[in-house]
Design a protein around this motif. Sequence first.
Motif, short mmCIF file in Angstrom:
data_model
loop_
_atom_site.label_atom_id
_atom_site.label_comp_id
_atom_site.label_asym_id
_atom_site.label_seq_id
_atom_site.Cartn_x
_atom_site.Cartn_y
_atom_site.Cartn_z
N TYR A 149 -28.60 38.74 9.79
CA TYR A 149 -28.22 40.11 9.51
C TYR A 149 -28.52 41.13 10.48
O TYR A 149 -28.42 41.93 10.59
N THR A 161 -27.17 47.48 8.33
CA THR A 161 -27.85 46.84 7.06
C THR A 161 -28.92 46.04 7.48
O THR A 161 -30.09 46.09 7.00
N GLY A 162 -28.93 45.18 8.39
CA GLY A 162 -29.81 44.38 8.92
C GLY A 162 -31.14 44.81 9.32
O GLY A 162 -32.30 44.33 9.05
N THR A 221 -22.12 50.29 8.16
CA THR A 221 -22.71 49.29 7.04
C THR A 221 -23.11 48.10 8.03
O THR A 221 -24.28 47.31 7.73
N TRP A 222 -22.19 47.64 8.60
CA TRP A 222 -22.18 46.28 9.63
C TRP A 222 -23.28 46.33 10.18
O TRP A 222 -24.14 45.36 10.57
N LEU A 239 -34.88 39.69 -1.87
CA LEU A 239 -34.29 38.14 -1.81
C LEU A 239 -35.08 37.36 -0.72
O LEU A 239 -35.88 36.39 -1.08
N PHE A 270 -31.92 45.18 -1.59
CA PHE A 270 -31.42 43.75 -2.30
C PHE A 270 -31.75 42.67 -1.48
O PHE A 270 -32.45 41.74 -1.93
N PHE A 271 -31.32 42.65 -0.11
CA PHE A 271 -31.65 41.66 0.86
C PHE A 271 -33.10 41.27 1.05
O PHE A 271 -33.64 40.41 0.89
N LEU A 328 -28.18 47.80 -0.26
CA LEU A 328 -27.81 46.20 -0.10
C LEU A 328 -29.27 45.93 0.89
O LEU A 328 -29.70 44.70 0.57
#
Lengths: 324, 325
Positions: free
Chosen positions: A143, A201-202, A197-198, A126, A122-123, A119
């Motif tokens: 994020y 991820t950021g 993950t929460w 993007l 991917f982010f 993730l």
Amino acid sequence: MTSRGPPWYAAPANPSTDGVTVSSVTIGRRRRLRELRRAAPFVLPFVLLFIVVYLIPTGYSIAQSLFKEQRSGLGLGGAQTVFAGFGNYLRAFQDSAFIGSLGRVAFIGVIQVPVMLGLALFFALLLDSRVTTPGRRFFRIAYFLPYGLPGVIAALVWSFLYAPTLSPVTRLLSSVGVHVSFVSDAALPFSIMNILTWAWTGYNTILIFAALQAIPEETMEAAALDGCSGWKAALLIKVPLVRPALLLTLVFSIIGTFQLYNEPVTMKAVAPNLESTYTPMMAALRALSANDFNYAAAQSVVLGALICVLSVLVFRFSAKRVDE
Amino acid sequence: MTSLDRGHSALDALDAGDRATAVARPAGRSENTAAVPRPRRSRDSPLTTVSPASRVFVLAIMSLFAVYFLAPVWWLLVAATKGQGEIFSGNGFWFSRHFALVHNVQTLFEAQGGIYSRWLLNSLLYAVGGGIVATLLASMCGYALAKLPFPGREAVFGTVLAAVLLPAPVLAIPLYLVFSYTHVVNTFWSVFIPSIVSPFGVYLSRIYAASSVPDQLIEAGRLDGASELRIFGIGVRLMAPAMVTIFLFQFVAIWTNYLLPSLMLANDKLQPVTVGLVSWRELQGYPISYTTVVTGAFVSVVPVVAMFLSLQSFWSKGLATGSVK
């Protein structure tokens, strides 16, 4: 938080300024003394504290892990400390609770780390592309925000969102006929994975994004002129170029999973079924609170060694891949 | 509309911060100029075009995940404004008619004889004090490792670097064993001393000093007869961006730490806010209500999130310096 730092950086071999030749041994020695005296006021304060906080505890734990308390006879007499060799380590590897806790964090890591890093990559791609030009900064901040919450506070918030019957999420779901529990034995690992993950991820997105931003513009322009753009350029050119950042996030995520503690401990408030030896850290701390100091020390040493071996393996593996 | 405008100007300010720090970085660095991301760059070549359909699709996915990341924080904000007993009724993600935030904060600071403000002050003391001392010690050591050759320098650096890989939680039990042996546990120092040692800070200031403090400055200082400490006093100004990053990392590391203080401190008057709040949560709603716990969590998060957002560019910079090299 744990200290986060990029550990793969190898110091450039500085040309030695000692200049020791056969004829100038004493001059060299005098110069080295002068150099030491000059650097000492800068280096010593940190180094002394480093010894107190890192080296002594590590050494003391290894020493402690080789002893055990032995009670005489019926356990009425006082305990005495005797040398146990690798007894505590043998005990750890035969302790189903400790082995089970290692298996649990391995299971959580094997699923959660790839999902999170996938993730994040991917982010980051993007955010780095032109597609998200509107709102790029908003996404970056949104994020990254969970990272600003202390681990236990994040887990505390999620513990309310997971709480059976009280949670606004379960109530919302049951109103549409879906009845779920986030804290059943089967769901617990996934609930913990979700918190991780929460929260992270950021952070990993920003790390990879920063590396992407450092790719020279000319590289991408040249690729575009050769007809390589969009997702093709992202996968064939950008991803290989940010390998160091990906590696870094991978190592830190693995380390983070093995030292898992805050989230499951806080979850205990809503999940009484959560074992007190759920993770290796929890197992070691239970031994500590049972005054089994030697065993707690051995478990810490095993965990620390395991993390070091895993990090080195990841670096080795990736170094080989680069050479090919 | 006005709130939207304000949001916009806040983002502009963030961006201005980006530019200001970019300017503040030392100019005479040759070694790692490529490592510094230039802000505000459109990545792809103008030759590529993005179809509106794929743009909408991507923005939809990104927005969905933004909701995922923001929802728990939003829930915390909403829950902190609800009256006692309302927290688990009605829509959890929207305000109730009764706005009780002020009352909740009042209750929070009065609970258990006002222990919460004590916890906040403790956290602040550990995090600000520890952060400043850690930054100072790390930048001195990093400066010497980069600029003052001495025998054993690489050995020191290698040992410190290896320590970056040893995670703090795993070290907590060994530290506890040593500190309980020396009777340091349950004192201010048992949390403060581990907080002022930052191997990552040494690593960062070494690479930063190597590229930002010119050798000529040190040589000129020595020719003028200035003491080494005085020369460092000048050189350290060039290391300021790295020092801000080290301080921020260390501040957050200490502020968010739970395991070490919960292990070391049995006395609740010495505990930081993370340990205190978890002990309240474990009471399961009585005598400290869930509303008070949630309000406490909210109040403890506000300063860090505010600091985070206002200094976001520093974060990206610090992470970038680390991740590219």
